[in-house]
Design a protein around this motif. Structure first.
Motif, PDB file in Angstrom:
ATOM      1  N   THR A  75       0.827  -1.205   0.000  1.00 31.01           N
ATOM      2  CA  THR A  75       0.000   0.000   0.000  1.00 31.01           C
ATOM      3  C   THR A  75       0.860   1.253   0.000  1.00 31.01           C
ATOM      4  OG1 THR A  75      -0.097  -0.042   2.414  1.00 31.01           O
ATOM      5  CG2 THR A  75      -1.886  -1.136   1.238  1.00 31.01           C
ATOM      6  N   SER A  76       0.319   2.314  -0.537  1.00 31.77           N
ATOM      7  CA  SER A  76       0.985   3.604  -0.465  1.00 31.77           C
ATOM      8  C   SER A  76       0.845   4.133   0.967  1.00 31.77           C
ATOM      9  CB  SER A  76       0.354   4.584  -1.459  1.00 31.77           C
ATOM     10  OG  SER A  76      -0.988   4.857  -1.084  1.00 31.77           O
ATOM     11  N   LYS A  77       1.608   5.142   1.306  1.00 26.50           N
ATOM     12  CA  LYS A  77       1.529   5.721   2.661  1.00 26.50           C
ATOM     13  C   LYS A  77       0.114   6.232   2.959  1.00 26.50           C
ATOM     14  CE  LYS A  77       5.786   5.524   4.225  1.00 26.50           C
ATOM     15  NZ  LYS A  77       6.117   4.737   5.391  1.00 26.50           N
ATOM     16  N   LYS A  78      -0.524   6.883   1.965  1.00 26.19           N
ATOM     17  CA  LYS A  78      -1.891   7.396   2.162  1.00 26.19           C
ATOM     18  C   LYS A  78      -2.870   6.270   2.450  1.00 26.19           C
ATOM     19  CE  LYS A  78      -2.030  11.226  -1.075  1.00 26.19           C
ATOM     20  NZ  LYS A  78      -2.760  11.680  -2.255  1.00 26.19           N
ATOM     21  N   LEU A  79      -2.790   5.210   1.655  1.00 30.11           N
ATOM     22  CA  LEU A  79      -3.708   4.087   1.823  1.00 30.11           C
ATOM     23  C   LEU A  79      -3.403   3.336   3.111  1.00 30.11           C
ATOM     24  CD1 LEU A  79      -6.064   2.472   0.715  1.00 30.11           C
ATOM     25  CD2 LEU A  79      -4.437   1.136  -0.632  1.00 30.11           C
ATOM     26  N   LEU A 118      -5.262   4.577   5.991  1.00 31.14           N
ATOM     27  CA  LEU A 118      -6.697   4.288   5.961  1.00 31.14           C
ATOM     28  C   LEU A 118      -7.026   2.840   6.304  1.00 31.14           C
ATOM     29  CD1 LEU A 118      -7.617   6.195   2.685  1.00 31.14           C
ATOM     30  CD2 LEU A 118      -8.046   6.938   5.025  1.00 31.14           C
ATOM     31  N   VAL A 119      -6.083   1.928   6.095  1.00 30.33           N
ATOM     32  CA  VAL A 119      -6.364   0.496   6.271  1.00 30.33           C
ATOM     33  C   VAL A 119      -5.389  -0.148   7.266  1.00 30.33           C
ATOM     34  CG1 VAL A 119      -7.419   0.256   3.998  1.00 30.33           C
ATOM     35  CG2 VAL A 119      -4.978  -0.165   4.256  1.00 30.33           C
ATOM     36  N   ASP A 166     -13.739  -5.382   5.522  1.00 31.49           N
ATOM     37  CA  ASP A 166     -13.896  -6.761   5.977  1.00 31.49           C
ATOM     38  C   ASP A 166     -14.037  -7.734   4.810  1.00 31.49           C
ATOM     39  OD1 ASP A 166     -13.745  -5.986   8.638  1.00 31.49           O
ATOM     40  OD2 ASP A 166     -15.922  -5.758   8.824  1.00 31.49           O
ATOM     41  N   LYS A 167     -14.544  -7.264   3.700  1.00 30.61           N
ATOM     42  CA  LYS A 167     -14.731  -8.133   2.531  1.00 30.61           C
ATOM     43  C   LYS A 167     -13.918  -7.652   1.329  1.00 30.61           C
ATOM     44  CE  LYS A 167     -18.938  -5.648   1.635  1.00 30.61           C
ATOM     45  NZ  LYS A 167     -20.314  -5.531   1.665  1.00 30.61           N
ATOM     46  N   ASN A 225      -2.526 -10.331   1.196  1.00 28.80           N
ATOM     47  CA  ASN A 225      -1.612  -9.992   2.274  1.00 28.80           C
ATOM     48  C   ASN A 225      -1.203  -8.537   2.078  1.00 28.80           C
ATOM     49  OD1 ASN A 225       0.446  -9.758   4.101  1.00 28.80           O
ATOM     50  ND2 ASN A 225       1.587 -11.543   3.403  1.00 28.80           N
ATOM     51  N   PHE A 226      -1.841  -7.623   2.810  1.00 25.65           N
ATOM     52  CA  PHE A 226      -1.545  -6.198   2.677  1.00 25.65           C
ATOM     53  C   PHE A 226      -0.275  -5.879   3.444  1.00 25.65           C
ATOM     54  CE2 PHE A 226      -5.966  -6.311   1.493  1.00 25.65           C
ATOM     55  CZ  PHE A 226      -6.023  -5.393   0.463  1.00 25.65           C
ATOM     56  N   GLN A 227       0.641  -5.229   2.770  1.00 25.11           N
ATOM     57  CA  GLN A 227       1.946  -4.888   3.312  1.00 25.11           C
ATOM     58  C   GLN A 227       2.117  -3.367   3.314  1.00 25.11           C
ATOM     59  OE1 GLN A 227       4.678  -7.225   4.003  1.00 25.11           O
ATOM     60  NE2 GLN A 227       2.949  -8.640   4.056  1.00 25.11           N
TER      61      GLN A 227
END
Length: 174
Positions: free
Chosen positions: A7-11, A14-15, A68-69, A102-104
């Motif tokens: 993810t970018s720093k902005k995203l 948010l997440v 969540d989804k 897998n969000f990193q």
């Protein structure tokens, strides 16, 4: 099988609850993806790009409840975009290829971030053409992005130029 999405720093802000720091996992069959956020009429939209093929998917109007989804939303949107771009495949096969998400945190992939920023400029131009998010044909706009010529390779030969649709086809055949 897990698919990494950096993810970018902005995203990332948010997440936060989705972000994991397990860097040891291998990239999935399609490789890693990079995601950034942009806004249309104060509604959050995500631009997710595959780093190897520069193939793009736009998730529009993502709310906090959608997190969540998000895996289901991503897979459905990717499948619908592939079909729109003329790449027909079985949804279950695609779901198996993607596996879990897998969000990193950001990986500072300057090439992909630069590519995304350029595509966001294109989207910003098209935003004014269509006005509201409801009037924007998201699949068509994403198709426009995915048919833009890109340079893959080291040299300056014409054969090094292609488009993201052709590159994702190659990845899906592997």
């Amino acid at each position: 099988m897990q698919t990494k999405i950096h993810t970018s720093k902005k995203l990332e802000k948010l997440v936060k609850k989705l972000i994991r720091n397990d860097q040891n996992d291998e990239d999935g069959i399609l490789g890693k993806w990079n995601a950034t956020v942009f806004y249309v009429e104060r509604k959050k939209c995500w631009l997710i790009s595959n780093a190897r093929s520069q193939y793009n998917v736009i998730l529009s109007d993502i709310k906090k409840l959608d997190l969540d989804k998000i895996e289901e939303i991503f897979k459905n949107t990717l499948y619908a975009q592939l079909v729109y771009d003329g790449i027909i495949m079985d949804f279950n096969h695609l779901s198996t290829i993607i596996g879990g998400l897998n969000f990193q945190p950001t990986d500072n992939d300057r090439k992909t971030m630069g590519f995304q920023n350029h595509r966001l400029q294109d989207l910003n131009y098209w935003k004014h053409e269509f006005g509201s998010l409801d009037n924007m044909p998201i699949k068509d706009l994403t198709n426009r992005i995915n048919t833009s010529p890109i340079h893959i390779g080291e040299g300056q030969k014409m054969s090094d130029y292609t488009d993201p649709i052709e590159e994702i086809k190659k990845l899906l055949k592997e």
